[in-house]
Design a protein around this motif. Structure first.
Motif, PDB file in Angstrom:
ATOM      1  N   ASP A  54       0.951  -1.071   0.028  1.00 36.16           N
ATOM      2  CA  ASP A  54       0.107   0.102  -0.051  1.00 36.16           C
ATOM      3  C   ASP A  54       0.828   1.097  -0.186  1.00 36.16           C
ATOM      4  O   ASP A  54       1.953   1.281   0.777  1.00 36.16           O
ATOM      5  N   GLY A  55       0.461   2.270  -0.672  1.00 33.83           N
ATOM      6  CA  GLY A  55       1.023   3.701  -0.659  1.00 33.83           C
ATOM      7  C   GLY A  55       0.220   4.384   0.097  1.00 33.83           C
ATOM      8  O   GLY A  55       0.968   4.653   1.185  1.00 33.83           O
ATOM      9  N   ALA A  56      -1.016   4.830  -0.011  1.00 32.92           N
ATOM     10  CA  ALA A  56      -1.587   5.994   0.584  1.00 32.92           C
ATOM     11  C   ALA A  56      -3.086   5.527   0.640  1.00 32.92           C
ATOM     12  O   ALA A  56      -3.556   4.913  -0.481  1.00 32.92           O
ATOM     13  N   LYS A  57      -3.852   5.439   1.998  1.00 34.11           N
ATOM     14  CA  LYS A  57      -5.249   5.083   1.912  1.00 34.11           C
ATOM     15  C   LYS A  57      -6.035   6.237   1.332  1.00 34.11           C
ATOM     16  O   LYS A  57      -5.650   7.261   0.961  1.00 34.11           O
ATOM     17  N   PRO A  58      -7.177   5.896   0.946  1.00 32.96           N
ATOM     18  CA  PRO A  58      -8.222   6.938   0.420  1.00 32.96           C
ATOM     19  C   PRO A  58      -8.209   8.364   1.159  1.00 32.96           C
ATOM     20  O   PRO A  58      -8.201   8.527   2.419  1.00 32.96           O
ATOM     21  N   HIS A  59      -7.959   9.429   0.293  1.00 35.28           N
ATOM     22  CA  HIS A  59      -8.113  10.663   1.080  1.00 35.28           C
ATOM     23  C   HIS A  59      -8.016  11.623  -0.188  1.00 35.28           C
ATOM     24  O   HIS A  59      -8.290  11.303  -1.337  1.00 35.28           O
ATOM     25  N   HIS A  60      -8.246  13.082   0.058  1.00 33.48           N
ATOM     26  CA  HIS A  60      -8.267  14.163  -0.999  1.00 33.48           C
ATOM     27  C   HIS A  60      -7.457  15.249  -0.369  1.00 33.48           C
ATOM     28  O   HIS A  60      -7.160  15.482   0.820  1.00 33.48           O
ATOM     29  N   HIS A  61      -7.250  16.244  -1.289  1.00 33.40           N
ATOM     30  CA  HIS A  61      -6.492  17.589  -1.133  1.00 33.40           C
ATOM     31  C   HIS A  61      -7.623  18.600  -1.454  1.00 33.40           C
ATOM     32  O   HIS A  61      -8.059  18.602  -2.416  1.00 33.40           O
ATOM     33  N   ALA A  62      -7.723  19.479  -0.577  1.00 34.53           N
ATOM     34  CA  ALA A  62      -8.969  20.517  -0.736  1.00 34.53           C
ATOM     35  C   ALA A  62      -8.155  21.480  -1.860  1.00 34.53           C
ATOM     36  O   ALA A  62      -8.968  22.080  -2.791  1.00 34.53           O
ATOM     37  N   ASN A  63      -7.120  21.614  -1.719  1.00 37.04           N
ATOM     38  CA  ASN A  63      -6.284  22.766  -2.714  1.00 37.04           C
ATOM     39  C   ASN A  63      -5.340  22.353  -3.693  1.00 37.04           C
ATOM     40  O   ASN A  63      -4.871  23.398  -4.377  1.00 37.04           O
ATOM     41  N   SER A  64      -5.016  21.159  -3.779  1.00 36.62           N
ATOM     42  CA  SER A  64      -3.783  20.724  -4.695  1.00 36.62           C
ATOM     43  C   SER A  64      -4.466  19.655  -5.509  1.00 36.62           C
ATOM     44  O   SER A  64      -5.139  18.565  -5.212  1.00 36.62           O
ATOM     45  N   ALA A  65      -3.613  19.496  -6.746  1.00 34.88           N
ATOM     46  CA  ALA A  65      -3.912  18.431  -7.721  1.00 34.88           C
ATOM     47  C   ALA A  65      -2.847  17.604  -7.388  1.00 34.88           C
ATOM     48  O   ALA A  65      -1.587  17.954  -6.835  1.00 34.88           O
ATOM     49  N   GLU A  66      -2.848  16.256  -7.519  1.00 37.60           N
ATOM     50  CA  GLU A  66      -1.785  15.357  -7.429  1.00 37.60           C
ATOM     51  C   GLU A  66      -1.536  14.548  -8.752  1.00 37.60           C
ATOM     52  O   GLU A  66      -2.448  13.948  -9.262  1.00 37.60           O
ATOM     53  N   LEU A  67      -0.241  14.469  -9.362  1.00 42.46           N
ATOM     54  CA  LEU A  67       0.122  13.918 -10.432  1.00 42.46           C
ATOM     55  C   LEU A  67       0.972  12.574  -9.928  1.00 42.46           C
ATOM     56  O   LEU A  67       1.895  12.665  -8.805  1.00 42.46           O
ATOM     57  N   PHE A  68       0.537  11.577 -10.648  1.00 40.76           N
ATOM     58  CA  PHE A  68       1.290   9.905 -10.229  1.00 40.76           C
ATOM     59  C   PHE A  68       1.846   9.718 -11.809  1.00 40.76           C
ATOM     60  O   PHE A  68       1.060   9.674 -12.780  1.00 40.76           O
ATOM     61  N   TYR A  69       3.005   9.784 -12.007  1.00 45.04           N
ATOM     62  CA  TYR A  69       3.679   9.147 -13.044  1.00 45.04           C
ATOM     63  C   TYR A  69       4.611   7.751 -12.504  1.00 45.04           C
ATOM     64  O   TYR A  69       5.251   7.887 -11.986  1.00 45.04           O
ATOM     65  N   ILE A  70       4.076   6.631 -13.274  1.00 44.82           N
ATOM     66  CA  ILE A  70       4.516   5.602 -12.996  1.00 44.82           C
ATOM     67  C   ILE A  70       5.955   5.416 -13.700  1.00 44.82           C
ATOM     68  O   ILE A  70       6.119   5.231 -15.001  1.00 44.82           O
ATOM     69  N   LEU A  71       7.057   5.331 -12.928  1.00 44.58           N
ATOM     70  CA  LEU A  71       8.333   5.189 -13.361  1.00 44.58           C
ATOM     71  C   LEU A  71       8.488   3.821 -13.881  1.00 44.58           C
ATOM     72  O   LEU A  71       9.372   3.410 -14.832  1.00 44.58           O
ATOM     73  N   ASP A  72       8.214   2.744 -13.241  1.00 43.34           N
ATOM     74  CA  ASP A  72       8.374   1.315 -13.322  1.00 43.34           C
ATOM     75  C   ASP A  72       7.632   0.857 -12.627  1.00 43.34           C
ATOM     76  O   ASP A  72       6.827   1.153 -11.572  1.00 43.34           O
ATOM     77  N   GLY A  73       6.947  -0.485 -13.124  1.00 35.16           N
ATOM     78  CA  GLY A  73       6.080  -1.676 -12.440  1.00 35.16           C
ATOM     79  C   GLY A  73       4.618  -1.209 -12.840  1.00 35.16           C
ATOM     80  O   GLY A  73       4.368  -0.551 -13.782  1.00 35.16           O
ATOM     81  N   THR A  74       3.890  -1.739 -11.741  1.00 35.57           N
ATOM     82  CA  THR A  74       2.359  -1.541 -12.008  1.00 35.57           C
ATOM     83  C   THR A  74       1.694  -1.075 -10.762  1.00 35.57           C
ATOM     84  O   THR A  74       1.816  -1.700  -9.518  1.00 35.57           O
ATOM     85  N   ALA A  75       0.880  -0.060 -10.860  1.00 35.80           N
ATOM     86  CA  ALA A  75       0.258   0.361  -9.546  1.00 35.80           C
ATOM     87  C   ALA A  75      -1.302   0.541  -9.806  1.00 35.80           C
ATOM     88  O   ALA A  75      -1.742   0.109 -10.911  1.00 35.80           O
ATOM     89  N   GLN A  76      -2.119   0.378  -8.653  1.00 37.33           N
ATOM     90  CA  GLN A  76      -3.442   0.743  -8.692  1.00 37.33           C
ATOM     91  C   GLN A  76      -3.618   2.047  -8.066  1.00 37.33           C
ATOM     92  O   GLN A  76      -3.038   2.451  -7.097  1.00 37.33           O
ATOM     93  N   LEU A  77      -4.627   2.805  -8.742  1.00 35.81           N
ATOM     94  CA  LEU A  77      -4.689   4.220  -8.210  1.00 35.81           C
ATOM     95  C   LEU A  77      -6.207   4.387  -8.047  1.00 35.81           C
ATOM     96  O   LEU A  77      -6.949   3.894  -8.902  1.00 35.81           O
ATOM     97  N   LEU A  78      -6.896   4.744  -6.868  1.00 37.26           N
ATOM     98  CA  LEU A  78      -8.125   5.238  -6.861  1.00 37.26           C
ATOM     99  C   LEU A  78      -8.364   6.553  -7.187  1.00 37.26           C
ATOM    100  O   LEU A  78      -7.737   7.633  -6.809  1.00 37.26           O
ATOM    101  N   SER A  79      -9.240   6.996  -8.113  1.00 36.02           N
ATOM    102  CA  SER A  79      -9.492   8.082  -8.745  1.00 36.02           C
ATOM    103  C   SER A  79     -11.018   8.341  -8.481  1.00 36.02           C
ATOM    104  O   SER A  79     -12.016   7.791  -9.144  1.00 36.02           O
ATOM    105  N   GLY A  80     -11.602   9.133  -7.474  1.00 36.08           N
ATOM    106  CA  GLY A  80     -12.950   9.101  -7.299  1.00 36.08           C
ATOM    107  C   GLY A  80     -13.470   7.614  -7.038  1.00 36.08           C
ATOM    108  O   GLY A  80     -12.965   7.222  -5.838  1.00 36.08           O
TER     109      GLY A  80
END
Length: 168
Positions: A54-80
């Motif tokens: 696990d990386g981070a549990k579900p959360h949101h940022h009120a004021n910031s956007a968050e960018l995820f760039y996969i350098l290597d491997g395979t990730a799961q991302l929750l988006s909404g």
């Protein structure tokens, strides 16, 4: 709101050997640049997750956007309410206010570059997470600093269901 603050007039160079590393396998975080060094423009870190970690549990940022760039491997991302599987070279950008989370996909490793913009002072947040991991402070202590780090935790049945497959 302008992303660039006047004090941000010099390039920021962070050498790999100089980056502070938080945690150890299966989850390590390299602190690269924080809002203080970028005039508030961004905060960035590199997260390495081994074997479905696990990386981070579900959360949101009120004021910031968050960018995820996969350098290597395979990730799961929750988006909404959607779980996205992202592989090397894929990019996912989550707008402010949208619930998100991330982890290595089950049975996979993931190396992820994360950028938050506009930036907030997040390095101390990651140090706080490390103190929780080592039992120095209780997990509930994060609730006291949600506003400080613009990180508000949320429940996500979608994410819980996707992550329940890890280890099966």
């Amino acid at each position: 709101m302008s992303l660039i603050v006047r004090d941000f007039t010099e390039s920021v160079v962070v050498r790999q050997a100089e980056a502070e590393v938080i945690g150890q396998a299966p989850t390590t975080i390299r602190l690269l640049a924080d809002a203080g060094s970028t005039g508030g423009a961004l905060s960035t870190q590199r997260v390495t997750l081994n074997n479905g970690a696990d990386g981070a549990k579900p959360h949101h940022h009120a004021n910031s956007a968050e960018l995820f760039y996969i350098l290597d491997g395979t990730a799961q991302l929750l988006s909404g309410d959607q779980v996205v599987t992202a592989e090397r070279g894929d990019l996912v950008v989550v707008p402010p206010g949208l619930s998100h989370a991330f982890a290595a996909a089950p049975g996979h490793d993931a190396d992820i570059l994360i950028v938050i913009t506009p930036g907030v002072e997040r390095f101390e947040y990651f140090r706080h997470l490390e103190r929780i991991a080592y039992g120095k402070v209780p997990p509930e202590s994060l609730l006291d600093v949600q506003e400080l780090y613009d990180t508000y935790f949320r429940a996500s049945p979608t994410w819980n269901s996707a992550r329940s497959l890890v280890g099966e």
